[in-house]
Design a protein around this motif. Structure first.
Motif, PDB file in Angstrom:
ATOM      1  N   ILE A 141      -1.552  -8.816  -7.847  1.00 58.81           N
ATOM      2  CA  ILE A 141      -2.310  -9.553  -6.823  1.00 58.81           C
ATOM      3  C   ILE A 141      -1.333 -10.373  -5.973  1.00 58.81           C
ATOM      4  O   ILE A 141      -1.409 -10.385  -4.744  1.00 58.81           O
ATOM      5  N   GLY A 142      -0.389 -10.996  -6.650  1.00 59.15           N
ATOM      6  CA  GLY A 142       0.620 -11.787  -5.934  1.00 59.15           C
ATOM      7  C   GLY A 142       1.436 -10.926  -4.995  1.00 59.15           C
ATOM      8  O   GLY A 142       1.764 -11.324  -3.877  1.00 59.15           O
ATOM      9  N   ALA A 143       1.743  -9.700  -5.463  1.00 59.09           N
ATOM     10  CA  ALA A 143       2.599  -8.800  -4.671  1.00 59.09           C
ATOM     11  C   ALA A 143       1.956  -8.438  -3.340  1.00 59.09           C
ATOM     12  O   ALA A 143       2.640  -8.235  -2.330  1.00 59.09           O
ATOM     13  N   GLN A 144       0.617  -8.397  -3.300  1.00 58.02           N
ATOM     14  CA  GLN A 144      -0.085  -8.067  -2.057  1.00 58.02           C
ATOM     15  C   GLN A 144       0.282  -9.019  -0.924  1.00 58.02           C
ATOM     16  O   GLN A 144       0.290  -8.646   0.239  1.00 58.02           O
ATOM     17  N   TYR A 145       0.523 -10.249  -1.310  1.00 57.48           N
ATOM     18  CA  TYR A 145       0.797 -11.261  -0.286  1.00 57.48           C
ATOM     19  C   TYR A 145       2.255 -11.291   0.122  1.00 57.48           C
ATOM     20  O   TYR A 145       2.610 -11.879   1.120  1.00 57.48           O
ATOM     21  N   VAL A 146       3.099 -10.654  -0.678  1.00 57.81           N
ATOM     22  CA  VAL A 146       4.540 -10.743  -0.436  1.00 57.81           C
ATOM     23  C   VAL A 146       5.083  -9.448   0.168  1.00 57.81           C
ATOM     24  O   VAL A 146       5.899  -9.463   1.080  1.00 57.81           O
ATOM     25  N   VAL A 147       4.599  -8.315  -0.371  1.00 56.88           N
ATOM     26  CA  VAL A 147       5.153  -7.027   0.080  1.00 56.88           C
ATOM     27  C   VAL A 147       4.253  -6.455   1.186  1.00 56.88           C
ATOM     28  O   VAL A 147       3.081  -6.180   0.949  1.00 56.88           O
ATOM     29  N   PRO A 148       4.770  -6.285   2.396  1.00 53.71           N
ATOM     30  CA  PRO A 148       3.958  -5.821   3.518  1.00 53.71           C
ATOM     31  C   PRO A 148       3.338  -4.449   3.280  1.00 53.71           C
ATOM     32  O   PRO A 148       2.177  -4.222   3.640  1.00 53.71           O
ATOM     33  N   ALA A 149       4.070  -3.541   2.652  1.00 57.11           N
ATOM     34  CA  ALA A 149       3.557  -2.179   2.438  1.00 57.11           C
ATOM     35  C   ALA A 149       2.275  -2.212   1.615  1.00 57.11           C
ATOM     36  O   ALA A 149       1.332  -1.454   1.860  1.00 57.11           O
ATOM     37  N   LEU A 150       2.201  -3.121   0.650  1.00 59.55           N
ATOM     38  CA  LEU A 150       1.019  -3.229  -0.204  1.00 59.55           C
ATOM     39  C   LEU A 150      -0.140  -3.874   0.550  1.00 59.55           C
ATOM     40  O   LEU A 150      -1.298  -3.504   0.388  1.00 59.55           O
ATOM     41  N   LYS A 151       0.222  -4.817   1.385  1.00 63.18           N
ATOM     42  CA  LYS A 151      -0.767  -5.557   2.161  1.00 63.18           C
ATOM     43  C   LYS A 151      -1.545  -4.611   3.081  1.00 63.18           C
ATOM     44  O   LYS A 151      -2.765  -4.714   3.240  1.00 63.18           O
ATOM     45  N   ASN A 152      -0.789  -3.618   3.643  1.00 62.36           N
ATOM     46  CA  ASN A 152      -1.392  -2.725   4.619  1.00 62.36           C
ATOM     47  C   ASN A 152      -2.041  -1.499   3.997  1.00 62.36           C
ATOM     48  O   ASN A 152      -2.654  -0.706   4.697  1.00 62.36           O
ATOM     49  N   ASP A 153      -1.868  -1.300   2.699  1.00 62.35           N
ATOM     50  CA  ASP A 153      -2.409  -0.095   2.074  1.00 62.35           C
ATOM     51  C   ASP A 153      -3.146  -0.468   0.784  1.00 62.35           C
ATOM     52  O   ASP A 153      -2.577  -0.429  -0.314  1.00 62.35           O
ATOM     53  N   PRO A 154      -4.439  -0.850   0.893  1.00 59.34           N
ATOM     54  CA  PRO A 154      -5.197  -1.280  -0.288  1.00 59.34           C
ATOM     55  C   PRO A 154      -5.272  -0.186  -1.351  1.00 59.34           C
ATOM     56  O   PRO A 154      -5.340  -0.472  -2.546  1.00 59.34           O
TER      57      PRO A 154
END
Ligand SMILES: [Zn+2]
Length: 219
Positions: A141-154
């Protein structure tokens, strides 16, 4: 002068060997107590061999070996025809097993301490493994806010989270697992080491504290 004690089926044996112990030779072995207090056992070319118990409770064949007063000795091959005793018995009063029970008390103390340490380690590790899965989820969950690739690809994020949650307990469990093999080894050692000095069957904690075997009444 070193003192020598012959053990076997002969009348002059320093330790009485019961008649049914047919695997024991007439003059089977000799215990030597040297002037400097060192104890030795020597096999006298017996038919079925002389064995001493090691720390893990397993008997090893010997021909001549330095031992201690507390070494457990078996004359003959494993089974009902062999005779097991503590070296000290060569000097002891015929019917008293008080010395052996005192040794058993000491062994029981070590055994219980080892079992307790193992239990503590296992319960600590169980907590760590239980904690691994929520920790992995929190990290994802934390990584979603830090890594852009994860943020843009749920979709990718969900896939990674699920994988991490499933894998974390397995990976952490590998390093902090419940050591079932050691638990088993400790139980084995208890059965092999905590045995009645007379009848040879495993004795309970109660018997040891009571200093009497409830099976054969030796005390
Ligand atoms: Zn017994």
């Amino acid at each position: 002068m070193a003192k020598e004690y012959i053990i076997g089926r002969v009348a002059e044996s320093a330790v009485t060997v019961p008649a049914e112990k047919v695997g024991v030779s007439g003059r089977h072995a000799k215990i030597i107590v040297c002037d400097n207090g060192q104890w030795e056992i020597e096999d006298l070319s017996s038919s079925n061999g002389t064995f001493v118990k090691d720390r893990d409770g397993n008997f090893q064949r010997v021909f001549k070996k330095v031992i201690s007063e507390n070494t457990v000795i078996r004359l003959g091959q494993e089974g009902h025809s062999s005779f097991v005793f503590i070296a000290h018995r060569a000097l002891a009063d015929e019917d008293s097993y008080a010395y052996e029970f005192r040794q058993l008390k000491k062994l029981l103390k070590y055994q219980l301490a080892d079992e307790e340490a193992m239990e503590k380690k296992n319960s600590r590790n169980m907590k760590i493994v239980k904690f691994a899965s929520p920790l992995a989820m929190a990290l994802c969950i934390g990584a979603q806010y830090v890594v852009p690739a994860l943020k843009n690809d749920p979709g990718l994020n969900l896939w990674i989270s699920r994988g991490a949650m499933a894998a974390a307990p397995v990976i952490i469990g590998f390093f902090f697992g419940i050591d079932t093999r050691s638990v088993k080894a400790l139980k084995q050692r208890r059965l092999k080491n905590l045995t009645c000095p007379k009848c040879g069957y495993p004795v309970s904690e109660f018997d040891i504290q009571n200093m009497q075997c409830s099976r054969c009444k030796a005390k």
